[in-house]
Enzyme design. Structure first.
Site, PDB file in Angstrom:
ATOM      1  CD  GLU A  89      -2.057   1.703   2.233  1.00 34.28           C
ATOM      2  OE1 GLU A  89      -1.351   2.868   3.024  1.00 34.28           O
ATOM      3  OE2 GLU A  89      -2.811   1.520   3.207  1.00 34.28           O
ATOM      4  CB  CYS A 123      -2.027   5.784   3.421  1.00 35.00           C
ATOM      5  SG  CYS A 123      -3.277   5.068   4.035  1.00 35.00           S
TER       6      CYS A 123
END
Length: 285
Positions: A89, A123
């Site tokens: 990720e 994120c």
């Protein structure tokens, strides 16, 4: 991971900035009954991570971090013939598209949470706010005014809204981005830091209005929001530009027209898409 009857364990290697909290988390997991041979904590900088990911006994890697490092790990693992697994990720140039039907007050609350919660170090944090030009003046002015009410300081104090960024390196990178953007952006708005700001790695929450999306090349991981205006008939070109950024983590839509929401939803490339809410902290169903 089991190979030829030999059972193996897993290694957790946190970022060097988060060793203490990782150590505590692993202690709790061991106390809860996870065997020590099944979960090892390995502390260190990037060289330790590189050694781990290059070891032929590693059957898979789950990585969170920069796109560049993920690609390095991918190339390392691809040289092996036993197909190790990589789940990565990486960063998000996360965009929120706001049309002229959106409720300004709700947009304002959701933008502040998405861009500045955790000092923008999420994120999924909002990096690019795209506002239809018919309503942009009012919405951006409201966001600027609301930013002025935010208090930067020690997160241990209840009156604090925004704490410091993680370390001096992050602070320096963010500050150099701010200095560079001040020469490029159409306008900027920055809130005041507390008087003792030199004692910690604070970055003042900042809003830049950009002339176009090409002014922004890569993810900036901190409390910095970039605003772009778009014309209603340019929506598809805007979506193409967002998709071309190559970051596809999160997106947001604020609109009260179901057809617009559906059109953006079909065309935008994002793993998670949030409608008429903030874009951080949801548990994906």
């Amino acid at each position: 991971e089991s190979h030829g009857g030999v059972s193996g364990g897993g290694a957790a290697k946190p970022a060097e900035q988060t060793s203490l909290i990782a150590h505590y988390a692993v202690q709790l997991m061991h106390q809860a009954g996870i065997p020590a041979e099944a979960l090892q904590l390995v502390l260190g900088a990037g060289d330790v991570g590189a050694a781990l990911t290059q070891d032929p006994r590693i059957a898979g890697v789950i990585f969170t971090g920069s796109t560049e490092v993920a690609q390095l790990i991918n190339r390392t693992l691809a040289q092996r013939e036993d197909y190790p697994v990589l789940i990565a990720e990486t960063g998000g140039q996360n965009a929120m598209i706001v049309d002229s039907t959106a409720l300004a007050e709700q947009v304002c609350v959701d933008v502040l949470a998405s861009a500045f919660d955790s000092a923008g170090q999420r994120c999924s944090a909002l990096r690019i706010l795209c506002v239809q030009e018919d309503v942009a003046d009012r919405m951006v002015n409201m966001i600027r005014g609301a930013m002025n009410e935010l208090r930067v300081g020690n997160p241990a104090e209840l009156s604090t809204d925004i704490g410091p960024v993680i370390d001096a390196e992050a602070q320096a990178n963010l500050q150099s981005h701010i200095d560079r953007m001040k020469g490029i952006a159409k306008s900027s708005h920055q809130i005041k830091l507390p008087e003792n700001a030199d004692n910690a790695t604070f970055i003042a929450p900042t809003l830049f209005e950009l002339n176009n999306l090409n002014d922004l090349q890569r993810e900036v991981f901190g409390p910095i929001l970039h605003v772009i205006r778009y014309r209603a008939d340019e929506l598809d070109q805007l979506i193409d530009q967002i998709n071309a950024k190559g970051y596809a983590l999160t997106g947001g839509i604020h609109s009260r027209i179901d057809g617009t929401v559906e059109h953006i939803r079909r065309r935008i490339e994002a793993g998670n898409l949030y409608v008429n809410r903030n874009i951080v902290g949801a548990v994906v169903g």
